[in-house]
Write a protein that holds these residues in place. Structure first.
Motif, PDB file in Angstrom:
ATOM      1  N   VAL A   1      -4.328  13.325  -6.795  1.00  0.00           N
ATOM      2  CA  VAL A   1      -4.112  11.902  -6.540  1.00  0.00           C
ATOM      3  C   VAL A   1      -5.386  11.112  -6.812  1.00  0.00           C
ATOM      4  O   VAL A   1      -6.378  11.252  -6.079  1.00  0.00           O
ATOM      5  N   PRO A   2      -5.399  10.280  -7.867  1.00  0.00           N
ATOM      6  CA  PRO A   2      -6.592   9.489  -8.162  1.00  0.00           C
ATOM      7  C   PRO A   2      -6.700   8.296  -7.213  1.00  0.00           C
ATOM      8  O   PRO A   2      -5.712   7.634  -6.908  1.00  0.00           O
ATOM      9  N   VAL A   3      -7.911   8.031  -6.738  1.00  0.00           N
ATOM     10  CA  VAL A   3      -8.152   6.923  -5.815  1.00  0.00           C
ATOM     11  C   VAL A   3      -9.371   6.145  -6.290  1.00  0.00           C
ATOM     12  O   VAL A   3     -10.428   6.737  -6.527  1.00  0.00           O
ATOM     13  N   PRO A   4      -9.257   4.827  -6.467  1.00  0.00           N
ATOM     14  CA  PRO A   4     -10.409   4.037  -6.918  1.00  0.00           C
ATOM     15  C   PRO A   4     -11.613   4.226  -6.002  1.00  0.00           C
ATOM     16  O   PRO A   4     -11.517   4.036  -4.787  1.00  0.00           O
ATOM     17  N   SER A   5     -12.731   4.589  -6.569  1.00  0.00           N
ATOM     18  CA  SER A   5     -13.929   4.867  -5.798  1.00  0.00           C
ATOM     19  C   SER A   5     -14.519   3.573  -5.213  1.00  0.00           C
ATOM     20  O   SER A   5     -14.721   2.592  -5.931  1.00  0.00           O
ATOM     21  N   GLY A   6     -14.769   3.579  -3.921  1.00  0.00           N
ATOM     22  CA  GLY A   6     -15.433   2.458  -3.280  1.00  0.00           C
ATOM     23  C   GLY A   6     -14.531   1.327  -2.833  1.00  0.00           C
ATOM     24  O   GLY A   6     -14.970   0.431  -2.104  1.00  0.00           O
TER      25      GLY A   6
ATOM     26  N   VAL B   1       0.843  -1.198   0.000  1.00  0.00           N
ATOM     27  CA  VAL B   1       0.000   0.000   0.000  1.00  0.00           C
ATOM     28  C   VAL B   1       0.878   1.248   0.000  1.00  0.00           C
ATOM     29  O   VAL B   1       0.608   2.226  -0.711  1.00  0.00           O
ATOM     30  N   LEU B   2       1.965   1.203   0.779  1.00  0.00           N
ATOM     31  CA  LEU B   2       2.871   2.349   0.855  1.00  0.00           C
ATOM     32  C   LEU B   2       3.532   2.614  -0.500  1.00  0.00           C
ATOM     33  O   LEU B   2       3.664   3.773  -0.915  1.00  0.00           O
ATOM     34  N   ILE B   3       3.937   1.559  -1.187  1.00  0.00           N
ATOM     35  CA  ILE B   3       4.534   1.724  -2.518  1.00  0.00           C
ATOM     36  C   ILE B   3       3.551   2.415  -3.455  1.00  0.00           C
ATOM     37  O   ILE B   3       3.906   3.351  -4.189  1.00  0.00           O
ATOM     38  N   ALA B   4       2.292   1.966  -3.431  1.00  0.00           N
ATOM     39  CA  ALA B   4       1.268   2.582  -4.288  1.00  0.00           C
ATOM     40  C   ALA B   4       1.027   4.030  -3.900  1.00  0.00           C
ATOM     41  O   ALA B   4       0.906   4.914  -4.770  1.00  0.00           O
ATOM     42  N   ALA B   5       0.988   4.301  -2.603  1.00  0.00           N
ATOM     43  CA  ALA B   5       0.742   5.668  -2.143  1.00  0.00           C
ATOM     44  C   ALA B   5       1.860   6.608  -2.576  1.00  0.00           C
ATOM     45  O   ALA B   5       1.610   7.734  -3.014  1.00  0.00           O
ATOM     46  N   ARG B   6       3.096   6.150  -2.461  1.00  0.00           N
ATOM     47  CA  ARG B   6       4.223   6.988  -2.869  1.00  0.00           C
ATOM     48  C   ARG B   6       4.178   7.303  -4.359  1.00  0.00           C
ATOM     49  O   ARG B   6       4.489   8.420  -4.780  1.00  0.00           O
ATOM     50  N   ALA B   7       3.782   6.321  -5.162  1.00  0.00           N
ATOM     51  CA  ALA B   7       3.709   6.539  -6.604  1.00  0.00           C
ATOM     52  C   ALA B   7       2.586   7.513  -6.949  1.00  0.00           C
ATOM     53  O   ALA B   7       2.776   8.451  -7.746  1.00  0.00           O
ATOM     54  N   LEU B   8       1.416   7.314  -6.355  1.00  0.00           N
ATOM     55  CA  LEU B   8       0.275   8.180  -6.652  1.00  0.00           C
ATOM     56  C   LEU B   8       0.511   9.609  -6.164  1.00  0.00           C
ATOM     57  O   LEU B   8       0.050  10.570  -6.786  1.00  0.00           O
ATOM     58  N   ALA B   9       1.241   9.759  -5.074  1.00  0.00           N
ATOM     59  CA  ALA B   9       1.456  11.079  -4.478  1.00  0.00           C
ATOM     60  C   ALA B   9       2.330  11.985  -5.326  1.00  0.00           C
ATOM     61  O   ALA B   9       2.451  13.176  -5.046  1.00  0.00           O
ATOM     62  N   LYS B  10       2.942  11.436  -6.350  1.00  0.00           N
ATOM     63  CA  LYS B  10       3.760  12.251  -7.252  1.00  0.00           C
ATOM     64  C   LYS B  10       2.907  13.059  -8.222  1.00  0.00           C
ATOM     65  O   LYS B  10       3.397  13.980  -8.874  1.00  0.00           O
TER      66      LYS B  10
ATOM     67  N   LEU C   1      -0.565  11.045   2.681  1.00  0.00           N
ATOM     68  CA  LEU C   1      -0.303  12.435   2.293  1.00  0.00           C
ATOM     69  C   LEU C   1      -0.140  13.322   3.527  1.00  0.00           C
ATOM     70  O   LEU C   1       0.746  14.184   3.574  1.00  0.00           O
ATOM     71  N   ASP C   2      -0.981  13.100   4.521  1.00  0.00           N
ATOM     72  CA  ASP C   2      -0.864  13.877   5.760  1.00  0.00           C
ATOM     73  C   ASP C   2       0.466  13.584   6.464  1.00  0.00           C
ATOM     74  O   ASP C   2       1.113  14.488   7.004  1.00  0.00           O
ATOM     75  N   ALA C   3       0.877  12.319   6.441  1.00  0.00           N
ATOM     76  CA  ALA C   3       2.110  11.926   7.130  1.00  0.00           C
ATOM     77  C   ALA C   3       3.337  12.587   6.526  1.00  0.00           C
ATOM     78  O   ALA C   3       4.289  12.909   7.244  1.00  0.00           O
ATOM     79  N   VAL C   4       3.305  12.808   5.213  1.00  0.00           N
ATOM     80  CA  VAL C   4       4.472  13.411   4.557  1.00  0.00           C
ATOM     81  C   VAL C   4       4.285  14.914   4.353  1.00  0.00           C
ATOM     82  O   VAL C   4       5.094  15.564   3.690  1.00  0.00           O
ATOM     83  N   GLY C   5       3.196  15.466   4.892  1.00  0.00           N
ATOM     84  CA  GLY C   5       2.982  16.902   4.800  1.00  0.00           C
ATOM     85  C   GLY C   5       2.554  17.375   3.433  1.00  0.00           C
ATOM     86  O   GLY C   5       2.803  18.537   3.076  1.00  0.00           O
ATOM     87  N   SER C   6       1.895  16.520   2.658  1.00  0.00           N
ATOM     88  CA  SER C   6       1.454  16.896   1.318  1.00  0.00           C
ATOM     89  C   SER C   6       0.013  17.398   1.348  1.00  0.00           C
ATOM     90  O   SER C   6      -0.853  16.792   1.989  1.00  0.00           O
ATOM     91  N   ARG C   7      -0.240  18.492   0.640  1.00  0.00           N
ATOM     92  CA  ARG C   7      -1.584  19.054   0.560  1.00  0.00           C
ATOM     93  C   ARG C   7      -2.286  18.674  -0.743  1.00  0.00           C
ATOM     94  O   ARG C   7      -3.341  19.221  -1.061  1.00  0.00           O
ATOM     95  N   ARG C   8      -1.689  17.752  -1.491  1.00  0.00           N
ATOM     96  CA  ARG C   8      -2.308  17.347  -2.755  1.00  0.00           C
ATOM     97  C   ARG C   8      -3.723  16.808  -2.523  1.00  0.00           C
ATOM     98  O   ARG C   8      -3.942  16.017  -1.600  1.00  0.00           O
ATOM     99  N   PRO C   9      -4.663  17.211  -3.376  1.00  0.00           N
ATOM    100  CA  PRO C   9      -6.037  16.714  -3.214  1.00  0.00           C
ATOM    101  C   PRO C   9      -6.171  15.305  -3.792  1.00  0.00           C
ATOM    102  O   PRO C   9      -5.405  14.896  -4.664  1.00  0.00           O
ATOM    103  N   THR C  10      -7.127  14.539  -3.258  1.00  0.00           N
ATOM    104  CA  THR C  10      -7.449  13.240  -3.831  1.00  0.00           C
ATOM    105  C   THR C  10      -8.719  13.362  -4.663  1.00  0.00           C
ATOM    106  O   THR C  10      -9.575  14.221  -4.398  1.00  0.00           O
ATOM    107  N   MET C  11      -8.825  12.502  -5.655  1.00  0.00           N
ATOM    108  CA  MET C  11      -9.997  12.519  -6.526  1.00  0.00           C
ATOM    109  C   MET C  11     -10.493  11.090  -6.724  1.00  0.00           C
ATOM    110  O   MET C  11      -9.749  10.230  -7.212  1.00  0.00           O
TER     111      MET C  11
END
Length: 264
Positions: A162-167, A149-158, A213-223
């Protein structure tokens, strides 16, 4: 002392399993695609899952095979190669296999399904190969690892957004807890399919990504993004969850705090 061969022993899970096996006093050999120098109580052999070269020799002296090798879509092929190698060797090792919770519940009705969640069905197909082989085997299904999950989060956070599968939801478990359970099974008797191993909590993918995102101090929005297909619907329905097997100890928040100290 048992002679234990670990396939995929240099991968993420293998690097957690192998040292634990060594500490139990077993004779540990790792099967890898490329050469490695022996060390830390481990011997290395080279084998090729595509051609079969080196596989029969590797399994010939094994009392137990901890089978971790595989990839996104070819777990069935690798399982066939393993069974063929054991038969050619004329031996009867105990096969300990790692699989994934809900493997048989995710349909693959389209090429898109295969690209998105083909891993699940691939693991289910590998289980069927081993179960039908007539060999002695044990199968453990686990939920998704915190580390993946962390690997995926790091990739998406770039990405800017940040797209997140709905549901989609997940019940992540610590990889080291899965490794510990596999070692228990490897030094025990064959049991067939054993109870699943799932993490202590169920989260939405969106909340886990937001936590990162909160843990690394990122303000990027998720969608939220709707992923089409039967496989995605099964995932959204919780096919990958095992709430009655929430036996893992480490939470996602605890894992994240250890890996990504807050920078905010």
């Amino acid at each position: 002392m048992a002679r234990i061969l670990v396939t995929g022993g240099t991968g993420h899970l293998g690097r957690l399993v192998v040292p634990r096996l060594v500490r139990t006093g077993q004779e540990v050999t790792v099967l890898s695609r490329s050469p490695h120098a022996a060390g830390d109580g481990v011997r290395y052999l080279v084998g090729d899952w595509d051609t079969g070269e080196g596989l029969t020799a590797a399994v010939r002296d094994a009392d137990v095979v901890v089978h971790l090798a595989g990839d996104q879509l070819h777990n069935e092929t690798v399982a066939h190669a393993l069974v063929r190698a054991v038969r050619e060797a004329g031996t009867d090792p105990h096969l300990v296999n790692i699989s994934v919770v809900g493997a048989e519940k995710v349909p693959l009705r389209s090429g898109f399904d295969r690209r998105v969640l083909g891993y699940m069905a691939s693991k289910a197909a590998a289980e069927r190969v081993l179960e039908g082989s007539g060999l002695r085997w044990t199968n453990l299904r686990a939920t998704q690892f915190h580390e993946l999950v962390l690997i995926a989060a790091r990739a998406l956070a770039k990405l800017p957004v940040v797209p997140v599968p709905s549901g989609w939801r997940s019940q992540p478990v610590a990889g080291d807890e899965v490794a510990a359970r596999l070692v228990e099974l490897a030094v025990g008797d064959p049991q067939g399919r054993v109870p699943d191993l799932a993490g202590p909590e169920v989260h939405s993918f969106r909340s886990m990504i937001r936590d990162y995102l909160d843990a690394v101090g990122s303000r990027r929005p998720t969608m939220p993004v709707r992923i089409p297909g039967g496989a995605s619907r099964a995932y959204a329905a919780g096919a990958n969850l095992a709430p009655d097997r929430a036996v893992g100890k480490q939470t996602w928040a605890e894992f994240l705090a250890a890996r990504e100290p807050s920078r905010s």
